[in-house]
Design an enzyme around this catalytic site. Sequence first.
Site, mmCIF file in Angstrom:
data_model
loop_
_atom_site.group_PDB
_atom_site.id
_atom_site.type_symbol
_atom_site.label_atom_id
_atom_site.label_comp_id
_atom_site.label_asym_id
_atom_site.label_seq_id
_atom_site.Cartn_x
_atom_site.Cartn_y
_atom_site.Cartn_z
ATOM 1 N N GLU A 1 46.558 -19.405 9.452
ATOM 2 C CA GLU A 1 46.747 -18.186 8.658
ATOM 3 C C GLU A 1 47.795 -17.302 9.319
ATOM 4 O OE1 GLU A 1 43.098 -16.545 7.139
ATOM 5 O OE2 GLU A 1 43.819 -14.490 7.401
ATOM 6 N N ASP B 1 49.086 -13.313 8.754
ATOM 7 C CA ASP B 1 48.641 -12.120 8.028
ATOM 8 C C ASP B 1 49.590 -10.936 8.132
ATOM 9 O OD1 ASP B 1 46.183 -13.294 7.333
ATOM 10 O OD2 ASP B 1 45.237 -12.623 9.185
ATOM 11 N N GLU C 1 48.417 -7.182 7.107
ATOM 12 C CA GLU C 1 47.237 -6.465 6.630
ATOM 13 C C GLU C 1 47.411 -4.973 6.854
ATOM 14 O OE1 GLU C 1 43.536 -9.423 7.495
ATOM 15 O OE2 GLU C 1 44.567 -8.654 9.272
ATOM 16 N N TRP D 1 35.033 -3.631 10.723
ATOM 17 C CA TRP D 1 36.041 -3.613 11.781
ATOM 18 C C TRP D 1 37.371 -2.960 11.425
ATOM 19 C CZ3 TRP D 1 40.733 -6.011 10.899
ATOM 20 C CH2 TRP D 1 40.789 -6.906 9.819
#
Length: 292
Positions: free
Chosen positions: A112, A114, A116, A208
């Site tokens: 993956e 990311d 974000e 989180w």
Amino acid sequence: MALLLPFLLLLMLHSTFSQPSPGYHPSSKFRPMSFYKGFNNLWGPQHQSVSQDQSSLTIWLDSTSGSGFKSIRPFRNGYFGASIKLQTGYTAGVITAFYLSNNEAHPGFHDEVDVEFLGTTPGKPYTLQTNVYVRGSGDGRIIGREMRFHLWFDPTADFHHYAILWNPDEIIFFVDDVPIRRYGRKDEGTFPARPMWVYGSIWDASPWATEDGKYKADYRYQPFVARFTKFMIQGCSAYAPSDCRPIAASPSGSGLSSQQFAAMTWAQSNYMVYNYCQDSRRDHSLTPECSN
């Protein structure tokens, strides 16, 4: 001299905080595509709206669901970008993401990459998190490779272009064509090589996402909305012939140019707020690229 000093200080501040030109603008090399030419809804169809001309997409999260989309094809390398506008106000616990993954093809052992946006509380900036998971490091015992930034603009005021360039030698993260991070291939064990799909989503990551879970999603402020436009995908699909050439990050064809590297240094020096390689709490035997 006394009159000159304030001008020099102002000039120094401007050079520190104004965005430098990277000299090369990969987003200008590709045409935006309509949403349905490259993507389909993945989940939360009732929380997703495509514009009439299919040039833009709105997704939202409320107490019933979030939403996500996925590229039609997997890719073994390429340039993947979108212009995104985030929601203002209280967005703690909410993540808006644009990323590459093969988690559906390799559950429990996936790769993956990311981009974000970690939601925030009023008066505090969004955090842009970049991350790389390799061969299951995002499954079970998590071994993240996070670098986080505060941006040099307000990402809620307008659309800005965010992109991932992935080729056999490197992964580069771009913000408005400024490279903010380069993750080079050191060895096979620390670099994703299997085909991945392009995803986008908005979801509740309250445990989180915001200040390590201190602030949670508060659905009194729903819906939480993210807007996407100028979708760009250019690269070698998993089905492309073997002679398909990967996208280069710079005019030279490999690595970053000196001007791009200077722009990345500026971004990291002024706006990076976390680097996993500099975190003394981490077990760096699990991230050997940090010592190379």
